[in-house]
Design a protein around this motif. Structure first.
Motif, PDB file in Angstrom:
ATOM      1  N   UNK A 268      59.192 -25.174 -13.106  1.00 58.26           N
ATOM      2  CA  UNK A 268      59.159 -23.986 -13.956  1.00 58.26           C
ATOM      3  C   UNK A 268      57.753 -23.679 -14.455  1.00 58.26           C
ATOM      4  N   UNK A 269      56.829 -24.567 -14.155  1.00 58.19           N
ATOM      5  CA  UNK A 269      55.442 -24.329 -14.541  1.00 58.19           C
ATOM      6  C   UNK A 269      54.850 -23.178 -13.727  1.00 58.19           C
ATOM      7  N   UNK A 270      53.993 -22.395 -14.366  1.00 58.87           N
ATOM      8  CA  UNK A 270      53.265 -21.334 -13.676  1.00 58.87           C
ATOM      9  C   UNK A 270      51.980 -21.937 -13.116  1.00 58.87           C
ATOM     10  N   UNK A 271      51.902 -22.011 -11.794  1.00 61.50           N
ATOM     11  CA  UNK A 271      50.732 -22.583 -11.133  1.00 61.50           C
ATOM     12  C   UNK A 271      49.919 -21.447 -10.526  1.00 61.50           C
ATOM     13  N   UNK A 272      48.644 -21.342 -10.948  1.00 60.11           N
ATOM     14  CA  UNK A 272      47.834 -20.176 -10.590  1.00 60.11           C
ATOM     15  C   UNK A 272      46.490 -20.603 -10.010  1.00 60.11           C
ATOM     16  N   UNK A 273      46.362 -20.657  -8.683  1.00 62.41           N
ATOM     17  CA  UNK A 273      45.053 -20.882  -8.075  1.00 62.41           C
ATOM     18  C   UNK A 273      44.186 -19.625  -8.216  1.00 62.41           C
ATOM     19  N   UNK A 274      42.886 -19.845  -8.365  1.00 62.38           N
ATOM     20  CA  UNK A 274      41.925 -18.754  -8.528  1.00 62.38           C
ATOM     21  C   UNK A 274      41.102 -18.638  -7.251  1.00 62.38           C
TER      22      UNK A 274
END
Length: 299
Positions: free
Chosen positions: A120-126
């Motif tokens: 449920x974690x929001x994982x956001x690569x940049x």
């Protein structure tokens, strides 16, 4: 919450916490140490924003695989198929991402795809859009492409790696345009922000030499917006570090950073130095865990 209370927890607790993970290739062993302590105490940040190697390290945190990131990097730092000439020959880049995401992640160091996928974690690569010279943020659950391809793009260092094509655009290391996206997190309304640096607070990048500017222009002549960002990276990074110092003093963000200048190189071959950096990250997080939890509880 005290450390003994944290140690007694038997279930993972989602926290209103945003992690911003700086890159730095193998200097991310420091970040691995920090994240492993969070996993040890079953602290699950609801947002994980990873830049470059920070995205690679963050994947393992979301998959809840304590120790995996450090083990891969320390045990394979001298493996030429992972980092070196064999990777360059086979994959046209100094780091063997296909080898990492396939051979290593499916065999020697199994990656927990199920836990990662359903977290449920929001994982956001940049990532950096090479045509436009802008930063893009790709959330795992909104990603139309393979998220591992996005992570590869985020950590593909200029000159050392080939561009990664996603859709109709080409991408490279997110740090080219945004090394530490703290302002993005603030603009998104995130309240509790923990920035994990891989250089000490006083570190500043040297200017890009005229020789390197010519190299960038020659290699990336089709991408003038990318060249402009590459040539201005040090100035923007140094200003960002000053800004982060100010935000920390104002109490608007929390920062974990190495206490001493980091002598580990991006493609370090010395296992003992890498192990020490990993232990430094663990130690520093252990020293700060109660302070961080106290702040989270107040908010």
């Amino acid at each position: 919450m005290t450390r003994p209370q944290l140690q007694k927890r038997k279930v993972i607790a989602m926290q209103d916490l945003t992690l911003i993970l700086e890159g730095g290739a193998l200097r991310s062993l420091y970040t691995s140490g920090v994240l492993d302590v969070l996993m040890k105490y079953k602290i699950e940040a609801n947002y994980v924003v990873g830049v470059s190697a920070g995205a690679l390290t963050g994947m393992n945190y979301v998959a809840k695989q304590l120790g995996r990131s450090a083990k891969i990097n320390i045990e394979n730092c001298n493996n030429p198929r992972y980092i070196g000439m064999k990777a360059l020959r086979k994959e046209k880049g100094i780091i063997g991402y296909d080898y990492l995401f396939n051979d290593l992640s499916k065999n020697a160091y199994p990656f927990d795809y199920e836990t990662f996928k359903f977290s449920k974690q929001k994982f956001i690569p940049v990532i950096t859009n090479c045509e436009k010279g802008i930063t893009e943020y790709v959330e795992k659950n909104d990603c139309k492409e393979d998220i591992f391809k996005v992570v590869q793009a985020s950590s593909s260092m200029p000159l050392c790696s080939k561009m990664v094509k996603i859709g109709n655009s080409h991408y490279l290391d997110g740090a080219v345009t945004m090394a530490i996206p703290v302002d993005w997190a603030i603009e998104q309304g995130h309240r509790n922000i923990l920035v994990v640096l891989t250089r000490d607070r006083n570190y500043r990048k040297p200017e890009v030499s005229n020789t390197m500017k010519r190299v960038y222009k020659r290699v990336y002549h089709k991408y003038p917006n990318l060249v402009e960002k590459l040539c201005t990276m040090p100035e923007r990074y140094n200003n960002l570090k000053v800004h982060i110092d100010e935000l920390e003093k104002q109490g608007r963000i929390m920062v974990i950073a190495p206490k001493e200048p980091v002598t580990v190189s991006r493609l370090e071959k010395d296992k003992e130095k890498l192990q020490k950096l990993y232990e430094d990250g663990k130690r520093d997080m252990e020293e700060n865990i109660e302070r961080i939890m106290e702040k989270l509880e107040k908010n």
